[in-house]
Structures are given as C-alpha cells and as structure tokens.
Design a protein around this motif. Structure first.
Motif, mmCIF file in Angstrom:
data_model
loop_
_atom_site.group_PDB
_atom_site.id
_atom_site.type_symbol
_atom_site.label_atom_id
_atom_site.label_comp_id
_atom_site.label_asym_id
_atom_site.label_seq_id
_atom_site.Cartn_x
_atom_site.Cartn_y
_atom_site.Cartn_z
ATOM 1 N N ALA A 123 70.916 37.792 62.140
ATOM 2 C CA ALA A 123 70.414 38.354 63.396
ATOM 3 C C ALA A 123 71.416 38.172 64.529
ATOM 4 C CB ALA A 123 69.078 37.700 63.757
ATOM 5 N N ILE A 162 61.901 37.332 63.612
ATOM 6 C CA ILE A 162 63.284 37.635 63.258
ATOM 7 C C ILE A 162 63.288 38.582 62.075
ATOM 8 C CG2 ILE A 162 65.499 36.684 62.503
ATOM 9 C CD1 ILE A 162 64.616 34.033 63.736
ATOM 10 N N GLY A 222 63.860 41.928 66.681
ATOM 11 C CA GLY A 222 63.651 40.498 66.507
ATOM 12 C C GLY A 222 63.717 39.716 67.803
ATOM 13 N N GLY A 257 68.746 41.014 66.645
ATOM 14 C CA GLY A 257 68.511 41.829 65.458
ATOM 15 C C GLY A 257 68.664 43.305 65.734
#
Length: 170
Positions: free
Chosen positions: A108, A10, A58, A53
């Motif tokens: 995210a 992430i 991510g 993300g």
C-alpha cells in the motif's frame, strides 16, 4: 489482560491493529528523538491516518509518518500522503502482524509513492528499510540486525543507531 485495537482498511480489507504496547511506544519515541535531532524541520507524527493504496481505497494509521513540520495542519482523520517522506511501522506480537506489516502495508505504501517505509521488526530483531517505490512494490529492501547503524535514504537522510531497539523486544 485484554488488548485494545483499532481498525484499518487496507487493500479493500478491514483489519485489526493492536494499540501500541509500552515497549513499542518506546521504539517510536526513540525514532522521534533521532529524527528531530538530525532533521529539526521534520516531525514524526504518530497519530495521523493516511489515505493509501490504489485509487485511495485504503486507509492506514502508521506508527509514524515523517513529514515537514505542520504538514498535516488542517488535515482530517485521513490525510493525503503526498508530504510523507517515510512511514514507520513497529511490529506487534499479534497474529496479523506478518500479513499486515510485512505484506499489505509495504504494498500500500509503495502504491501510494511514499519514498521510504521503515519496518522495525521486533520478532526478528531487524530493521527493514524499503525504498524506491515502483507501483506496487519497493525496488530496494535493506535488512539489518538491531545493533547496526541504519542510514535512511533520501529524501529522509537520517542515520539511526539501532542498538537501543534491543531493549524493547520480548
């Protein structure tokens, strides 16, 4: 007792997430039943990984992704998050939960445009409903203690009784 973990990527960082404990699994099961009873055309998927993300750098595996039934049919390990109406995270009792579930994941998920992020915070005995994503953050965050009814905003449109969540905290 040794805790098993899985890895997530992430925001350009590799992180460790502890596998769900029994009580945490009970929370997800309760949420699944609530969602299905009110919106049977949806499914709370607890296995699917999502690309999240900026610029898809991510990856996250939420405790639950609320999607139209069969939305992930044919998806690989890391699905496009476009059909996701809500993601759910249930806090664990590890040292990374603060940064991961309360900071990195909301950012995210908001960047990805997921409409609702539901955090079941077992440490504070609260639910936090994040909605109205705007770039890197959610504009609205509603915090309610366990025991209150939570109305999840559209496009989810589900009411949750949080009283039973008290049974699955330390």
């Amino acid at each position: 007792m040794r805790e098993e973990a899985r890895l997530e990527f992430i925001g350009g960082r590799l992180g460790r997430k502890v596998w769900p404990d029994g009580p945490r699994g009970c929370v997800v099961q309760r949420l699944t039943r609530s969602c299905l009873s009110q919106r049977p055309e949806l499914w709370l998927d607890s296995r699917q990984g999502l690309g999240v993300g900026r610029h898809r750098e991510g990856r996250a595996r939420p405790d639950g992704s609320l999607v139209p039934s069969h939305a992930f049919a044919g998806a690989g390990e890391w699905a496009d998050p476009a059909p996701v109406l809500m993601v759910v995270e249930v806090t664990s009792y590890d040292s990374d939960t603060d940064r991961r579930d309360r900071v990195d994941k909301p950012r995210a998920y908001a960047e990805t445009g997921i409409p609702v992020y539901l955090l079941v915070d077992r440490e504070t005995c609260e639910v936090k409903v994040h909605s109205r994503p705007d770039g890197g953050r959610y504009e609205t965050v509603q915090t309610l203690p366990f025991g209150k009814e939570v109305v999840l905003p559209e496009p989810v449109g589900i009411s949750l009784d949080t009283e039973p969540l008290k049974n699955w905290v330390r």
